[in-house]
Design a protein around this motif. Structure first.
Motif, PDB file in Angstrom:
ATOM      1  N   ALA A  19       0.813  -1.221   0.000  1.00  9.65           N
ATOM      2  CA  ALA A  19       0.000   0.000   0.000  1.00  9.65           C
ATOM      3  C   ALA A  19       0.848   1.273   0.000  1.00  9.65           C
ATOM      4  O   ALA A  19       0.589   2.210  -0.765  1.00  9.65           O
ATOM      5  N   ALA A  20       1.868   1.332   0.857  1.00 14.57           N
ATOM      6  CA  ALA A  20       2.701   2.535   0.924  1.00 14.57           C
ATOM      7  C   ALA A  20       3.506   2.721  -0.353  1.00 14.57           C
ATOM      8  O   ALA A  20       3.694   3.858  -0.817  1.00 14.57           O
ATOM      9  N   ILE A  23       1.352   4.246  -3.026  1.00 13.10           N
ATOM     10  CA  ILE A  23       1.186   5.691  -2.846  1.00 13.10           C
ATOM     11  C   ILE A  23       2.379   6.441  -3.432  1.00 13.10           C
ATOM     12  O   ILE A  23       2.222   7.497  -4.065  1.00 13.10           O
ATOM     13  N   SER A  52      -3.985  -5.928  -2.629  1.00 13.75           N
ATOM     14  CA  SER A  52      -3.825  -5.578  -1.217  1.00 13.75           C
ATOM     15  C   SER A  52      -3.391  -6.771  -0.371  1.00 13.75           C
ATOM     16  O   SER A  52      -2.871  -6.601   0.731  1.00 13.75           O
ATOM     17  N   HIS A  86      -1.808   8.706   3.249  1.00 10.12           N
ATOM     18  CA  HIS A  86      -2.100   7.501   4.015  1.00 10.12           C
ATOM     19  C   HIS A  86      -3.416   7.679   4.766  1.00 10.12           C
ATOM     20  O   HIS A  86      -3.712   8.751   5.298  1.00 10.12           O
ATOM     21  N   THR A  90      -4.723   2.284   4.824  1.00  8.59           N
ATOM     22  CA  THR A  90      -3.331   1.976   4.507  1.00  8.59           C
ATOM     23  C   THR A  90      -2.697   1.126   5.587  1.00  8.59           C
ATOM     24  O   THR A  90      -1.806   0.323   5.315  1.00  8.59           O
ATOM     25  N   PRO A 119       2.883   0.708   8.032  1.00  8.92           N
ATOM     26  CA  PRO A 119       3.613   1.259   6.878  1.00  8.92           C
ATOM     27  C   PRO A 119       4.878   2.003   7.270  1.00  8.92           C
ATOM     28  O   PRO A 119       5.688   2.331   6.416  1.00  8.92           O
TER      29      PRO A 119
END
Length: 351
Positions: A19-20, A23, A52, A86, A90, A119
């Motif tokens: 997820a991070a 981004i 995910s 975030h 996240t 994260p």
């Protein structure tokens, strides 16, 4: 999943949610980079970041961040821009376990217990000192070229959680944040209501200890139990040999005043002592070596950020004699503690 080229001893062979990293790629594309530019050298594709349930390695996320800074430069506030994207989502299951906790203390304890699922690249530790509680956020292990960016990003991401925990006008406004960053408007915008003091020797969030007993607005015992159970299962799935090393290091660093025994760490990881020993051996280390490493890291922290004498530091670290501490420190760092302190002070003045 392809892995970036690295040595077996790399400290970043730890599995993480994508997820991070996703981004970071999104941020790069909004600044004119292609996905290929952002992912160069990682062995990843955009599809790898869309799942995910997938896992990537920390080294791959760091490579994306490095690609971003190489292409865009160290722009002020770029890290904060990434961190502000975030959300609670996240953080995954860990975020829900945190906000569903009964009190702030329980939420922090859950976050620390499963920090490997978060994260952030910072190493958090909670300490209480009378009226005050402090969350130390260690960044000294981060790569030099990425430290400022990652510190900005992770602090801004934490800032996004504060309103979720306390509400828009909650106790977070009583907190003071010391950071090793230079002054700028971006972090203050990401942490509204928090008093920020810049150019400090360490990163630490300080707030009245009574707030630890504050009930959280989203407390839900059933969701808390379910979420923590899911966190525990996810942590097990991520714990290969390198992941086990990271989990042990994390627990040793968070509990420096009374370091946990090997049996206590094994119990927290829900494995037997024998299994823990076997996993660490397979990763080329031991519990004793990791405990010594954590103790030496604390020694460096105390030498560079406090006025304690070498003898006082030795006693605090559990050495019966100052000479034993000096010998162990010199063997690891190449210079005695007093010289290390002097050299560190001179480096700080030169910055």
């Amino acid at each position: 999943m392809p892995r970036p080229a690295q040595t077996p001893s790399s400290p970043w062979r730890v599995r993480r949610s994508p997820a991070a990293a996703a981004i970071l790629v999104q941020l790069g594309r909004e600044h004119g980079l292609s996905a290929s530019d952002c992912l160069a050298g990682t062995g990843l594709t955009p599809r790898d970041l869309d799942d995910s349930s997938a896992q990537i390695e920390a080294e791959q996320e760091l490579t994306i961040a490095r690609n971003l800074l190489t292409a865009l430069g160290h722009r002020p506030g770029l890290g904060c821009a990434a961190g502000r994207r975030h959300t609670l989502g996240t953080t995954g299951t860990l975020g829900f376990a945190l906000i569903a906790s009964a009190t702030l203390r329980e939420g922090i304890e859950v976050a620390l217990r499963y920090a490997a699922l978060s994260p952030t690249f910072l190493r958090p530790r909670l300490e209480e000192d009378g009226r005050w509680a402090r969350i130390w956020l260690d960044d000294t292990h981060l790569p030099d070229d990425l430290r400022t960016f990652l510190l900005e990003r992770d602090l801004a991401a934490i800032g996004g959680l504060l309103p979720v925990l306390f509400g828009e006008h909650g106790p977070a406004r009583l907190a003071v944040l010391d950071v090793r960053l230079r002054p700028g408007p971006h972090l203050a915008q990401a942490l509204p209501g928090v008093r920020i003091r810049y150019c400090r020797p360490r990163n630490v969030l300080t707030f009245p200890s009574r707030l630890l007993q504050e009930p959280l607005p989203s407390a839900d015992p059933q969701i808390a139990r379910l979420s923590e159970s899911q966190c525990r299962d996810l942590l097990h799935r991520r714990l290969g040999p390198d992941g086990t090393v990271a989990a042990v290091r994390d627990r040793l660093r968070r509990r420096t005043r009374r370091p946990p025994s090997m049996a206590e760490v094994a119990a927290e990881l829900n494995i037997t002592t024998r299994t823990l020993h076997r996993r660490l051996e397979r990763a080329g280390t031991s519990f004793r070596a990791l405990a010594d490493e954590a103790r030496q890291e604390l020694a460096v922290e105390l030498l560079t950020t406090t006025a304690l004498t070498v003898g006082e530091i030795a006693r605090r670290l559990g050495y019966s004699e100052t000479a034993a501490f000096t010998h162990a420190f010199t063997r690891r760092h190449g210079v005695p503690p007093s010289r290390y302190r002097k050299d560190a002070a001179e480096r700080d003045k030169a910055r």
